[in-house]
Design a protein around this motif. Structure first.
Motif, PDB file in Angstrom:
ATOM      1  N   LYS A  99       3.210  12.498  -9.040  1.00  0.00           N
ATOM      2  CA  LYS A  99       3.827  11.332  -9.660  1.00  0.00           C
ATOM      3  C   LYS A  99       2.907  10.124  -9.494  1.00  0.00           C
ATOM      4  O   LYS A  99       2.011  10.127  -8.666  1.00  0.00           O
ATOM      5  CB  LYS A  99       5.160  11.060  -8.989  1.00  0.00           C
ATOM      6  N   PHE A 100       3.202   9.089 -10.278  1.00  0.00           N
ATOM      7  CA  PHE A 100       2.346   7.904 -10.264  1.00  0.00           C
ATOM      8  C   PHE A 100       3.182   6.653 -10.079  1.00  0.00           C
ATOM      9  O   PHE A 100       4.271   6.544 -10.629  1.00  0.00           O
ATOM     10  CB  PHE A 100       1.556   7.815 -11.569  1.00  0.00           C
ATOM     11  N   LYS A 101       2.647   5.726  -9.301  1.00  0.00           N
ATOM     12  CA  LYS A 101       3.326   4.437  -9.160  1.00  0.00           C
ATOM     13  C   LYS A 101       2.289   3.321  -9.178  1.00  0.00           C
ATOM     14  O   LYS A 101       1.120   3.558  -8.869  1.00  0.00           O
ATOM     15  CB  LYS A 101       4.167   4.411  -7.885  1.00  0.00           C
ATOM     16  N   PRO A 102       2.726   2.105  -9.503  1.00  0.00           N
ATOM     17  CA  PRO A 102       1.767   1.001  -9.534  1.00  0.00           C
ATOM     18  C   PRO A 102       1.195   0.752  -8.144  1.00  0.00           C
ATOM     19  O   PRO A 102       1.893   0.935  -7.147  1.00  0.00           O
ATOM     20  CB  PRO A 102       2.609  -0.207  -9.961  1.00  0.00           C
ATOM     21  N   SER A 103      -0.047   0.347  -8.084  1.00  0.00           N
ATOM     22  CA  SER A 103      -0.624  -0.042  -6.808  1.00  0.00           C
ATOM     23  C   SER A 103      -1.756  -1.018  -7.056  1.00  0.00           C
ATOM     24  O   SER A 103      -2.140  -1.251  -8.183  1.00  0.00           O
ATOM     25  CB  SER A 103      -1.123   1.176  -6.047  1.00  0.00           C
ATOM     26  N   TYR A 104      -2.292  -1.572  -5.966  1.00  0.00           N
ATOM     27  CA  TYR A 104      -3.297  -2.624  -6.119  1.00  0.00           C
ATOM     28  C   TYR A 104      -4.595  -2.256  -5.440  1.00  0.00           C
ATOM     29  O   TYR A 104      -4.613  -1.911  -4.267  1.00  0.00           O
ATOM     30  CB  TYR A 104      -2.769  -3.939  -5.531  1.00  0.00           C
ATOM     31  N   PHE A 105      -5.681  -2.284  -6.168  1.00  0.00           N
ATOM     32  CA  PHE A 105      -7.034  -2.193  -5.622  1.00  0.00           C
ATOM     33  C   PHE A 105      -7.836  -3.265  -6.341  1.00  0.00           C
ATOM     34  O   PHE A 105      -7.703  -3.415  -7.554  1.00  0.00           O
ATOM     35  CB  PHE A 105      -7.637  -0.814  -5.883  1.00  0.00           C
ATOM     36  N   PRO A 106      -8.655  -3.998  -5.614  1.00  0.00           N
ATOM     37  CA  PRO A 106      -9.279  -5.178  -6.239  1.00  0.00           C
ATOM     38  C   PRO A 106     -10.145  -4.850  -7.452  1.00  0.00           C
ATOM     39  O   PRO A 106     -10.338  -5.700  -8.308  1.00  0.00           O
ATOM     40  CB  PRO A 106     -10.136  -5.776  -5.128  1.00  0.00           C
ATOM     41  N   PHE A 107     -10.665  -3.613  -7.555  1.00  0.00           N
ATOM     42  CA  PHE A 107     -11.604  -3.349  -8.643  1.00  0.00           C
ATOM     43  C   PHE A 107     -10.988  -2.716  -9.877  1.00  0.00           C
ATOM     44  O   PHE A 107     -11.693  -2.432 -10.826  1.00  0.00           O
ATOM     45  CB  PHE A 107     -12.800  -2.537  -8.155  1.00  0.00           C
ATOM     46  N   VAL A 108      -9.678  -2.420  -9.838  1.00  0.00           N
ATOM     47  CA  VAL A 108      -9.063  -1.854 -11.037  1.00  0.00           C
ATOM     48  C   VAL A 108      -7.896  -2.703 -11.522  1.00  0.00           C
ATOM     49  O   VAL A 108      -7.291  -3.469 -10.775  1.00  0.00           O
ATOM     50  CB  VAL A 108      -8.566  -0.407 -10.801  1.00  0.00           C
ATOM     51  N   GLU A 109      -7.623  -2.558 -12.793  1.00  0.00           N
ATOM     52  CA  GLU A 109      -6.525  -3.281 -13.415  1.00  0.00           C
ATOM     53  C   GLU A 109      -6.250  -2.612 -14.744  1.00  0.00           C
ATOM     54  O   GLU A 109      -7.107  -2.672 -15.627  1.00  0.00           O
ATOM     55  CB  GLU A 109      -6.943  -4.749 -13.639  1.00  0.00           C
ATOM     56  N   PRO A 110      -5.178  -1.924 -14.973  1.00  0.00           N
ATOM     57  CA  PRO A 110      -4.110  -1.638 -14.013  1.00  0.00           C
ATOM     58  C   PRO A 110      -4.540  -0.613 -12.961  1.00  0.00           C
ATOM     59  O   PRO A 110      -5.454   0.150 -13.196  1.00  0.00           O
ATOM     60  CB  PRO A 110      -3.008  -1.041 -14.906  1.00  0.00           C
ATOM     61  N   GLY A 111      -3.797  -0.626 -11.845  1.00  0.00           N
ATOM     62  CA  GLY A 111      -4.085   0.319 -10.772  1.00  0.00           C
ATOM     63  C   GLY A 111      -2.885   1.212 -10.499  1.00  0.00           C
ATOM     64  O   GLY A 111      -1.746   0.802 -10.736  1.00  0.00           O
ATOM     65  N   LEU A 112      -3.143   2.396 -10.008  1.00  0.00           N
ATOM     66  CA  LEU A 112      -2.023   3.292  -9.708  1.00  0.00           C
ATOM     67  C   LEU A 112      -2.293   4.054  -8.432  1.00  0.00           C
ATOM     68  O   LEU A 112      -3.418   4.100  -7.926  1.00  0.00           O
ATOM     69  CB  LEU A 112      -1.768   4.276 -10.853  1.00  0.00           C
ATOM     70  N   GLU A 113      -1.242   4.651  -7.915  1.00  0.00           N
ATOM     71  CA  GLU A 113      -1.380   5.544  -6.784  1.00  0.00           C
ATOM     72  C   GLU A 113      -0.690   6.840  -7.158  1.00  0.00           C
ATOM     73  O   GLU A 113       0.412   6.812  -7.709  1.00  0.00           O
ATOM     74  CB  GLU A 113      -0.711   4.920  -5.563  1.00  0.00           C
ATOM     75  N   ALA A 114      -1.347   7.964  -6.892  1.00  0.00           N
ATOM     76  CA  ALA A 114      -0.728   9.263  -7.165  1.00  0.00           C
ATOM     77  C   ALA A 114      -0.139   9.786  -5.867  1.00  0.00           C
ATOM     78  O   ALA A 114      -0.726   9.596  -4.798  1.00  0.00           O
ATOM     79  CB  ALA A 114      -1.766  10.230  -7.701  1.00  0.00           C
ATOM     80  N   TYR A 115       1.017  10.414  -5.952  1.00  0.00           N
ATOM     81  CA  TYR A 115       1.641  10.987  -4.763  1.00  0.00           C
ATOM     82  C   TYR A 115       2.452  12.210  -5.166  1.00  0.00           C
ATOM     83  O   TYR A 115       2.663  12.457  -6.360  1.00  0.00           O
ATOM     84  CB  TYR A 115       2.526   9.953  -4.061  1.00  0.00           C
ATOM     85  N   TYR A 116       2.880  12.968  -4.188  1.00  0.00           N
ATOM     86  CA  TYR A 116       3.730  14.121  -4.497  1.00  0.00           C
ATOM     87  C   TYR A 116       4.638  14.391  -3.319  1.00  0.00           C
ATOM     88  O   TYR A 116       4.403  13.887  -2.212  1.00  0.00           O
ATOM     89  CB  TYR A 116       2.888  15.354  -4.831  1.00  0.00           C
ATOM     90  N   TYR A 117       5.643  15.190  -3.576  1.00  0.00           N
ATOM     91  CA  TYR A 117       6.549  15.553  -2.491  1.00  0.00           C
ATOM     92  C   TYR A 117       6.068  16.855  -1.875  1.00  0.00           C
ATOM     93  O   TYR A 117       5.989  17.884  -2.536  1.00  0.00           O
ATOM     94  CB  TYR A 117       7.985  15.677  -3.004  1.00  0.00           C
ATOM     95  N   ASP A 118       5.724  16.794  -0.598  1.00  0.00           N
ATOM     96  CA  ASP A 118       5.197  17.958   0.101  1.00  0.00           C
ATOM     97  C   ASP A 118       6.354  18.816   0.611  1.00  0.00           C
ATOM     98  O   ASP A 118       7.052  18.430   1.541  1.00  0.00           O
ATOM     99  CB  ASP A 118       4.329  17.468   1.271  1.00  0.00           C
ATOM    100  N   GLU A 119       6.549  19.981  -0.032  1.00  0.00           N
ATOM    101  CA  GLU A 119       7.683  20.849   0.316  1.00  0.00           C
ATOM    102  C   GLU A 119       7.554  21.372   1.744  1.00  0.00           C
ATOM    103  O   GLU A 119       8.549  21.513   2.458  1.00  0.00           O
ATOM    104  CB  GLU A 119       7.754  22.038  -0.643  1.00  0.00           C
ATOM    105  N   LYS A 120       6.307  21.675   2.144  1.00  0.00           N
ATOM    106  CA  LYS A 120       6.084  22.253   3.473  1.00  0.00           C
ATOM    107  C   LYS A 120       6.486  21.276   4.566  1.00  0.00           C
ATOM    108  O   LYS A 120       7.152  21.615   5.521  1.00  0.00           O
ATOM    109  CB  LYS A 120       4.605  22.595   3.646  1.00  0.00           C
ATOM    110  N   ARG A 121       6.048  20.021   4.418  1.00  0.00           N
ATOM    111  CA  ARG A 121       6.278  19.046   5.488  1.00  0.00           C
ATOM    112  C   ARG A 121       7.490  18.173   5.222  1.00  0.00           C
ATOM    113  O   ARG A 121       7.842  17.329   6.039  1.00  0.00           O
ATOM    114  CB  ARG A 121       5.044  18.164   5.663  1.00  0.00           C
ATOM    115  N   LYS A 122       8.103  18.354   4.061  1.00  0.00           N
ATOM    116  CA  LYS A 122       9.294  17.591   3.685  1.00  0.00           C
ATOM    117  C   LYS A 122       9.043  16.082   3.733  1.00  0.00           C
ATOM    118  O   LYS A 122       9.764  15.336   4.401  1.00  0.00           O
ATOM    119  CB  LYS A 122      10.493  17.945   4.598  1.00  0.00           C
TER     120      LYS A 122
END
Lengths: 550, 488
Positions: B401-424
């Motif tokens: 999944k993707f959500k907005p995030s901030y890094f000084p060198f990009v615009e727009p910026g995003l962060e990718a994440y996922y739900y880890d089934e193993k570690r919950k």
């Protein structure tokens, strides 16, 4: 990343329910770090200091969920100044800028004072670079007896916040907690030893940027305030004051400007103005990769707190004064994308055909690595960071600072330079494997660094070690020759070499066309002792990119 | 029966009870062969072999230093002296963690104070240290006793990575059974032993049988030489990019602040440019940047946005790169004016990056990162999301999944994440975005650049569970020989 705590109950009172909070916070690009005892800890990215304020935070979440719609020119400041601050020339060399405003009928009851203080402190910490660029003072207006002067002197005194006795400026810097923490901002680069301060007709109100005086202390019951900001950048103080003004306006207080009187000009602060951007609608589609219709664009801009209107092929966007991070159109487009929702964007493959080409060096070092594994050597991978003791002293080599890439300041003494050789670390690895079965054979391929005539020199090396009771020169010679045959052209010569890490008379260098490409031999017993090694070790180090076939 | 078995049985018939050492010595056979024979004999019930468990211990890592004083003891002493200590001043996280675990300290309003338990512990004997000390100079028998008595402490020491324990079995007693006594008269089993070159050449094996071997008899443990775990995984990542049509970039580890920060639009007063966070160099102090025109463009962009004077001297500071995005910046410039038909250009890099950290189980000063860029026309956020999804999908990570995030060198910026089934739990994968126009313009291109950066260690830890991030870089032979395979 800064964190700030908001009470769930307070957010709920503002119309933001606990169950909707996580999704909303994520939607605007922030994160809840945790919730404990009814307090939610928020992670706020450095581009949005306005969210360090509960009023700003509430405003952002309610706009995003469509509960409030931004009004044109809601934030404005075309009033007569309520107060004057005279700025003396003496501050020019220490902390030249000040901006201020008067706030009336503020409500600081309940948690509101705490939120205000946390907001201003965090703002000074992050945006204000730990008060260096920006510091904020909050004063009880009713305790001030005008007129105000911003000045700098060698010597003065005040009762610091939370203290009962008067202290000299110099004493505050030396002894007071805040003085110790922030004093260097004033004392560094201040040849005239001037202390900047704000005073009214009677008292010093603040030793800037260290502490306020106890006289103007702000309490939960305080209704009227003077907010002053000082710093090294006129833009930073003006922008931040604007942001705080918006917060007070949103919370229902009345904000009045102050006139800042410099010697040759007068300036009213804060100046609240919207920045206008004309966004080509096409540019939004082009950035996000989704076609959005006109009406929806206006709604999206509103969700992010901007005013917006359609104008031909453009979207006119008014960015409110508290959004310091919006620098250009690209930033506005990002806001539209955030409002649209990243998870709604459908993935679209990048067109065009391409062949992935690996770096030549990687291919080459991978084949060298396979050969060594074939010869029964396990691969090690050590850090390029090392220290003088391990890199030089332990292998009886001389440390020559001029030719070493050195770290200016390292948190630990084990990471003070970049390695010039792989062998010391491989010997250390053997030392850590004392109780493992012999023979112990290791190799590593990686970089080593040096400085030649002020320029960086990176070399690709292969280090090899073998430890067991029968390890000898001939064994390592066989390994080296196998490598030279398989990876090099096979044309090389082997000559005697003196190297204090090796037994004298049992060390050789490998040369191709008169250039040394490596060396090998039996490690000297005193070096073995340094690594607590109890069996003989033979070792080789080869510059692998110099031995390749050309 | 094999010849060794017959001889052992004969010896035991005389002595009734014997030991492994005795058999080796009396019969002149080596331990491996004797073990192999005893294995066979005990399986057929001819002898009874009794074994006892022994423990080999080795004090590793910081364990040796801790013998003097554990860090938590040191901390408690220091707090004891001062009355309290500011949390921000406690640099040793291990000490803090254990002092808290032992309930020695309480944390309040940013300060650590001793609890009653802590006050009592201050200067008293510390169980963990006592056990470690005991083990340091114990022989095999004593180790066994210490182990039985102090199970909890031993477990803790192992978990803390201070102690390594190897369980071994030792033969304590070998005894002949009645069945064995009866058997002992029988002759060695017929048939041929090992096949030899002579037998093959002379065909002497024709028409004869070979002796039967016990297929379950133990054989020597072998340790094949292997690639280092990080190397193995880096090649997984590299091959994934290569398969997706990305070409590899390489760039310097020792860099100027210009390529690491300024070219990427990081303001010159940004906190990451602090000595506390970044390894600045004292030799060389400066690295020159040749392209003066580009410097001018960067200066202009910085001064317009950050409204502070931009100093070339700060841009020239030499440092160890904090991310491989500096390599991407160099390639954006390199391919600024490529032949139009070559776009989109897809590139990746894998390399080491540096943070000025004190090293512990969660932090390393030297890490690996993989960066990627796509340079071209009409590239969108939807393309970026697609590329990242494909990359992770090849590594078996779906549903990102993707959500907005901030890094000084990009615009727009995003962060990718996922739900880890193993570690919950939700796990962050990477930061990405569209490179800011200020940057591409300064690098001399009007193309769009999609960019991302991924920490390799964290990604590896998705496939390979370790207690401490430092395990990923272990180089002792025990680990190199025995570590599990990475299952991607």
């Amino acid at each position: 990343m800064a964190t700030i705590d908001y009470s769930i109950k307070d957010l709920n009172d503002y119309g933001i329910s606990e169950d909707k909070l996580p999704k909303l916070v994520e939607s605007i690009g922030m994160e809840i770090e945790g919730i404990k005892d009814g307090e939610a800890t928020m992670n706020i990215t450095p581009n949005r200091p306005d969210l360090l304020d509960i009023v700003g935070f509430k405003r952002a979440l309610l706009s995003f969920s469509g509960k409030i719609v931004p009004k044109d020119n809601f934030y404005s400041m075309d009033k007569e100044p309520a107060m004057e601050i005279t700025v003396e020339d003496s501050v020019k060399s220490v902390r030249p800028y000040i901006a201020a405003m008067v706030v009336r009928n503020a409500d600081l009851s309940g948690n509101k004072l705490k939120y205000l203080i946390n907001f201003t402190e965090k703002l000074c910490d992050t945006y204000g670079r730990r008060r260096k660029k920006l510091a904020i003072g909050l004063h009880n207006l009713d305790a001030i007896k005008g007129p105000l002067v911003y000045d700098a002197v060698h010597d003065g005194e005040l009762v610091p916040l939370g203290e009962s006795k008067k202290m000299k400026f110099e004493e505050v810097i030396r002894k007071h907690g805040k003085g110790i923490e922030y004093g260097s901002i004033i004392t560094a680069n201040n040849p005239k030893a001037l202390y900047p301060f704000l005073s009214d007709s009677k008292n010093v109100l603040s030793l800037i940027p260290i502490t306020n005086s106890n006289i103007t202390r702000v309490l939960g019951s305080t209704r009227n305030l003077l907010v002053e900001l000082t710093g090294t950048s006129i833009n930073a103080v003006m922008d931040a004051l604007g942001m705080i003004a918006c917060s007070f306006i949103d919370s229902g207080a009345e904000v009045q400007p102050c006139a800042i009187v410099y010697k040759n000009r007068t300036m009213n602060t804060p100046q609240l103005s919207y920045r206008e951007f004309r966004i080509k609608k096409f540019s939004v589609d082009k950035t996000i990769g989704v076609i959005i219709d006109d009406n929806q664009m206006v709604t999206l801009a509103n969700k992010m707190g901007h005013t917006a209107a359609k104008y031909g092929n453009f979207l006119l966007v008014g960015v409110p004064p508290y959004r310091l991070d919006v620098l250009n159109e690209q930033d506005v487009v990002e806001d539209l994308a955030i409002a649209y929702g990243y998870d709604r964007i459908q993935p679209l493959p990048v067109g065009g055909f391409s062949i992935g080409v690996p770096e030549d060096y990687r291919d080459y070092s991978n084949s060298a690595s396979s050969l060594m594994i074939g010869l029964g050597f396990s691969e090690a991978m050590n850090t390029y960071l090392t220290n003088e003791k391990l890199n030089f002293e332990s292998v009886a080599h001389k440390y020559e600072p001029a030719s070493v890439v050195s770290i200016a300041y390292a948190k630990t003494e084990v990471t003070t330079m970049l390695r010039t050789s792989i062998l010391p670390q491989l010997l250390q690895n053997l030392g850590q494997s004392m109780h493992e079965r012999m023979p112990q054979k290791l190799f590593e391929i990686g970089s080593a660094f040096g400085v030649e005539k002020g320029r960086i020199k990176e070399t690709h090396l292969m280090g090899v070690v073998s430890e067991h009771s029968k390890a000898n020169f001939a064994e390592m010679k066989s390994v080296v020759e196998a490598m030279m045959r398989q990876l090099g052209s096979g044309k090389y010569s082997i000559e005697d070499l003196d190297d204090p890490a090796f037994i004298k008379g049992r060390c050789a260098c490998i040369r191709i066309d008169g250039k040394t490409v490596g060396h090998f031999g039996e490690i000297a017993p005193q070096v073995l002792e340094n690594f607590k090694l109890e069996e003989p070790v033979v070792a080789a180090e080869i510059m692998i990119d110099r031995m390749r076939k050309v | 029966m094999h010849e060794h078995e017959t001889r052992i049985l004969k010896l035991l018939k005389e002595k009734r009870i014997s030991s492994l050492e005795d058999i080796e010595e009396s019969l002149g056979i080596d331990a491996d062969a004797a073990m192999w024979a005893l294995d066979g004999l005990s399986k057929s019930g001819a002898v009874k072999v009794s074994k006892i468990k022994t423990y080999g211990v080795e004090i590793v890592n910081e364990g040796k230093d801790y013998l003097k004083l554990f860090p938590e003891e040191e901390l408690v002493r220091s707090i004891g002296r001062k009355g309290q200590e500011k949390l921000s001043e406690i640099k040793d996280n291990v000490a803090l963690l254990w002092a808290k675990k032992n309930n020695w300290i309480e944390l309040r309003e940013g300060y650590a104070k001793l609890t009653k338990v802590g006050a009592a512990a201050n200067g008293a004997e510390y169980a963990q240290r006592k056990v470690l000390e005991g083990l340091a100079d114990a022989d095999e028998d004593k180790v066994g006793i210490l182990f039985e008595k102090n199970k909890a402490e031993v477990d803790t020491l192992v978990k803390r990575g201070l102690l390594r324990v190897k369980e071994r079995e030792r033969i304590s007693r070998i005894e002949i059974t009645d069945a064995g006594t009866k058997l002992s008269g029988t002759k060695p089993e017929g048939g041929m032993g090992e096949l030899t070159r002579e037998m093959i050449l002379s065909k002497s094996w024709v028409g004869k049988d070979f002796k039967k071997y016990d297929v379950n008899a133990s054989s020597e443990m072998l340790y094949p030489a292997r690639q280092h775990m990080m190397h193995e995984f880096i090649d997984v990542v590299r091959n994934t990019w290569l398969n997706m049509g990305f070409s590899e970039m390489e760039g310097p580890i020792v860099e100027s602040a210009f390529w690491v920060f300024d070219a990427l639009f990081s303001p010159q007063d940004h906190p990451t440019r602090d000595m506390q966070d970044t390894f600045f160099l004292s030799n060389p102090k400066q690295i020159d940047i040749e392209d003066v025109e580009m410097l001018g463009r960067v200066k202009k962009a910085h001064e317009a946005a950050w409204k502070e004077k931009w100093q070339e001297s700060l841009a020239k500071q030499a440092l160890l790169r904090t991310h491989t995005t500096s390599v991407s910046a160099r390639y954006i410039k390199k391919f600024a004016n490529a032949v139009e038909s070559s776009y989109p250009i897809k590139l990746f890099s894998v390399g080491r990056v540096y943070r000025n950290e004190s090293i512990d189980y969660k932090h390393l000063a030297e890490l690996y990162q993989t960066d990627g860029i796509i340079i071209g026309n009409n590239l969108t956020f939807a393309n970026l999301i697609d590329t990242l999804k494909r990359f992770y999908s090849q590594l078996g990570i779906e549903d990102i999944k993707f959500k907005p995030s901030y890094f000084p060198f990009v615009e727009p910026g995003l962060e990718a994440y996922y739900y880890d089934e193993k570690r919950k739990c939700t796990t962050e994968l990477c930061g990405a975005g569209i490179i800011r126009k200020e940057i591409t313009t300064a690098m001399g291109t009007n193309k769009t650049v999609l960019a991302w950066g991924i920490g390799i260690e964290r990604l590896l830890m998705h496939f390979f569970e370790v207690d401490s991030i430092t395990d990923l870089y272990r180089n002792d032979l025990w680990w190199l020989r025995n570590r599990k395979k990475i299952e991607v």
